[in-house]
Scaffold this active site. Structure first.
Site, PDB file in Angstrom:
ATOM      1  N   GLY A  86       0.821  -1.215   0.000  1.00 12.00           N
ATOM      2  CA  GLY A  86       0.000   0.000   0.000  1.00 12.00           C
ATOM      3  C   GLY A  86       0.849   1.256   0.000  1.00 12.00           C
ATOM      4  CG  ASP A  95       1.221  -9.520   9.353  1.00 15.01           C
ATOM      5  OD1 ASP A  95       2.373  -9.526   8.847  1.00 15.01           O
ATOM      6  OD2 ASP A  95       0.971  -9.052  10.464  1.00 15.01           O
ATOM      7  CD  GLU A 107      -1.103  -2.218   3.081  1.00 14.38           C
ATOM      8  OE1 GLU A 107       0.046  -1.967   2.675  1.00 14.38           O
ATOM      9  OE2 GLU A 107      -1.476  -1.974   4.255  1.00 14.38           O
ATOM     10  N   GLY A 124       2.203   2.354  -5.308  1.00 14.40           N
ATOM     11  CA  GLY A 124       3.051   3.039  -6.283  1.00 14.40           C
ATOM     12  C   GLY A 124       4.048   2.087  -6.931  1.00 14.40           C
ATOM     13  CB  CYS A 139      11.237   6.475   1.903  1.00 18.54           C
ATOM     14  SG  CYS A 139       9.822   6.476   2.981  1.00 18.54           S
TER      15      CYS A 139
HETATM   16  C1  LIG Z   1       6.429   2.183   2.873  1.00 17.18           C
HETATM   17  S1  LIG Z   1       4.819   1.673   2.672  1.00 17.18           S
HETATM   18  C2  LIG Z   1       4.877   0.850   1.128  1.00 17.18           C
HETATM   19  C3  LIG Z   1       4.768   1.794  -0.037  1.00 17.18           C
HETATM   20  C4  LIG Z   1       4.451   1.079  -1.328  1.00 17.18           C
HETATM   21  N1  LIG Z   1       5.430   0.045  -1.618  1.00 17.18           N
HETATM   22  C5  LIG Z   1       4.366   2.021  -2.499  1.00 17.18           C
HETATM   23  O1  LIG Z   1       5.366   2.180  -3.229  1.00 17.18           O
HETATM   24  O2  LIG Z   1       3.310   2.614  -2.710  1.00 17.18           O
HETATM   25  C6  LIG Z   1       4.710   0.328   3.775  1.00 17.18           C
HETATM   26  C7  LIG Z   1       3.388  -0.404   3.736  1.00 17.18           C
HETATM   27  O3  LIG Z   1       3.528  -1.554   4.577  1.00 17.18           O
HETATM   28  C8  LIG Z   1       2.278  -1.818   5.142  1.00 17.18           C
HETATM   29  N2  LIG Z   1       2.442  -2.722   6.289  1.00 17.18           N
HETATM   30  C9  LIG Z   1       2.441  -2.454   7.599  1.00 17.18           C
HETATM   31  N3  LIG Z   1       2.564  -3.588   8.315  1.00 17.18           N
HETATM   32  C10 LIG Z   1       2.662  -4.593   7.437  1.00 17.18           C
HETATM   33  C11 LIG Z   1       2.771  -6.000   7.562  1.00 17.18           C
HETATM   34  N4  LIG Z   1       2.818  -6.594   8.748  1.00 17.18           N
HETATM   35  N5  LIG Z   1       2.800  -6.728   6.442  1.00 17.18           N
HETATM   36  C12 LIG Z   1       2.751  -6.139   5.229  1.00 17.18           C
HETATM   37  N6  LIG Z   1       2.644  -4.816   5.047  1.00 17.18           N
HETATM   38  C13 LIG Z   1       2.590  -4.054   6.135  1.00 17.18           C
HETATM   39  C14 LIG Z   1       1.764  -0.442   5.495  1.00 17.18           C
HETATM   40  O4  LIG Z   1       0.367  -0.461   5.693  1.00 17.18           O
HETATM   41  C15 LIG Z   1       2.190   0.362   4.267  1.00 17.18           C
HETATM   42  O5  LIG Z   1       1.163   0.362   3.330  1.00 17.18           O
END
Ligand SMILES: C[S@@+](CC[C@H](N)C(=O)[O-])C[C@H]1O[C@@H](n2cnc3c(N)ncnc32)[C@H](O)[C@@H]1O
Length: 495
Positions: free
Chosen positions: A303, A353, A326, A306, A422
């Site tokens: 999520g 997860d 996600e 992108g 990031c």
């Molecule tokens: C840095 S963002 C990713 C951005 C995405 N790759 C993009 O380019 O749009 C990290 C994402 O990891 C999700 N996240 C949080 N805990 C997680 C988990 N246990 N397993 C997988 N994703 C998780 C968050 O909700 C968030 O959407």
């Protein structure tokens, strides 16, 4: 430090706004651009709003002209960014601690300081308009305090003079005030720059690098667009008159004027809004060498989608399928939106997860774009630096390690994992990679530089760090890891 400018005693506080008084609350229409800027500061402070999500609604309600809307945005975002320095200036102009001020008065004062020292608004206009705003927001008595304090700020001179007075040196504390960052973030950025100089070939001046980075965090960035592979060609993107080529990514275009959402290719889902650093991460995963089949790709923390859009586009061209994972349903919906123009057979979005989402050995390429502090993208989120705390690292660290462990289990021998953040913070980058690699003898780090298009100043490898002040991208970190294939003899190990 210079002495406090002589003036009458100015006590924090003042009469509270009259309850229910329309003069005290004002209306957005009547308050204009400064009122809209105040409303944003208020919703960031009181409702924990994200500035870039809240501002469009505030501007719409205020019904401002384009020019006034641009002024309101600059005023609000600039004030949020420079809050640390402005509070140090205000501390010299208010008797007692500024923490004792009504938070609404403090926000109004910050808006006034931004106009006086950064925007070059003539003092009579900056003070007069801000006092009017104060009267509308909090009432008459506090507006007199605002008047007196802002006059002192104006008497104190321009930004360089104030900076010399409140932060004259080069200690971490001075740099934090002078460039308006929390001190812990300045320490972390300094440590990262000292450990990984962007140009190891030349004698490194960490302080100069650090100042350039802190300064770059305060420069608003133009939106960067990405032509989603297979949906829209980069050439078509560059034919748009308001778009110029990106610096590094072959998919990128920089939007010079206007809003992304006003472009048909963006609202139609063919082009995304994505920093070039993020584009490079997705391109590197797609480009990394693997042995054997190349059919199943996974985006394990997808999520809002992108990077998933770039991956699905590139995978589709090769006949591979992408699974985007996600755990939060509303963010999974954003992933679906981002992917909606691709053939449905090319991808799946799984609400789960990432730590236990998929079977072991089931993927050829896996991206872990881990949840992180976002310290590399401060220029895009004006309030983020004040919201993050060092405690976030304690929560994020175990999750980052677990997601990387999970990715290394999901990938098959011979396949590749990309770990990205990031943030350049060592606790979210080097330390995560070192800890997880120490647990496994079947994983090797490969040189991420080799998987990128030509990009300058990538350091000594094997991981890649992009720096805002050097690359003009968000500060992305990228490490590539390969699960050793027992049948291959050609693997080069970086441990
Ligand atoms: C840095 S963002 C990713 C951005 C995405 N790759 C993009 O380019 O749009 C990290 C994402 O990891 C999700 N996240 C949080 N805990 C997680 C988990 N246990 N397993 C997988 N994703 C998780 C968050 O909700 C968030 O959407």
């Amino acid at each position: 430090m210079s002495a406090k400018p002589p003036a009458k005693s100015l006590k924090p506080g003042g009469a509270p706004a009259r309850r229910g008084s329309s003069r005290a609350t004002g209306t957005r229409e009547a308050r204009g651009a400064r009122g809209a800027a105040y409303d944003l500061l208020h919703s960031v402070a009181a409702d924990n709003a994200y500035a870039n999500l809240a501002m469009p609604g505030i501007l719409e309600k205020a019904r401002l002209s384009d020019r006034d809307a641009a002024f309101a945005t600059e005023l609000a975002y600039g004030t949020l960014r420079w809050r640390g320095l402005y509070d140090a200036i205000l501390a010299q102009c208010v008797d007692g601690s500024i923490d004792r001020l009504d938070p609404r008065v403090l926000d109004v004062l910050r808006l006034g300081v931004h106009q006086l020292v950064s925007l070059g608004t003539p003092p009579h206009a900056a003070v007069g308009e801000t006092v009017t705003l104060a009267r509308q927001v909090v009432g008459d008595a506090p507006s007199r305090l605002v008047n007196a304090v802002l006059r002192r700020v104006a008497e104190g001179g321009d930004l360089p003079r104030w900076r010399d007075r409140v932060a004259p040196g080069y200690t971490t504390g001075d740099l934090a005030v002078a460039w308006s960052h929390p001190r812990w973030i300045v320490s972390a950025l300094k440590e990262a720059l000292a450990t990984h100089p962007p140009d190891p070939a030349i004698a490194n001046d960490v302080t100069a690098d650090l100042i350039a980075l802190l300064s770059a965090d305060n420069d608003p960035a133009r939106p960067t667009l990405v032509a989603k592979p297979g949906l829209f060609s980069p050439d078509e993107l560059l034919q748009l008159p308001q778009v110029r080529p990106g610096r590094w990514s072959p998919l990128a275009g920089e939007l010079m004027t206007g809003k992304p959402a006003d472009l048909e290719c963006v609202s139609g889902g063919l082009v995304g809004v994505q920093d070039e650093g993020s584009q490079l991460v997705a391109l590197a995963l797609a480009n990394a060498p693997i042995e054997g089949p190349d059919r199943q790709w996974v985006d394990l923390a997808a999520g809002p989608g992108g990077k998933a859009a770039v991956l699905v586009g590139l995978a589709g061209l090769l006949g591979a399928h992408v699974t985007a994972v996600e755990p939060h349903a509303h963010r999974a919906q954003l992933v679906r939106d981002s992917l909606r123009r691709f053939p449905p057979a090319d991808y799946s979005v799984v609400v789960a997860d990432g730590r236990d989402a998929l079977p072991p050995g089931s993927a050829d390429r896996v991206l872990v774009d881990a949840p992180c502090t976002g310290l590399g993208a401060l220029r895009r989120r004006p309030e983020a630096r004040w919201r993050r705390t060092p405690d976030d690292l304690a929560t994020l660290g175990p999750l980052q390690r677990d997601l990387l462990r999970s990715a290394l289990t999901i990938v098959r021998p011979g396949g590749v994992v990309a770990y990205a953040t990031c943030s350049p913070h060592l606790a979210e980058t080097d330390h995560v990679i070192a800890d997880v690699l120490a647990e496994r003898d079947d994983v090797m780090q490969i040189d991420a530089r080799a998987a990128l298009p030509e990009v300058s100043h990538l350091g000594n490898g094997p991981a890649v760090r992009l720096w805002t002040h050097v690359h003009q991208t968000d500060g992305m970190f990228l490490a590539l890891m390969k699960r050793r294939d027992p049948t291959s003899r050609s693997e080069h190990i970086h441990r």
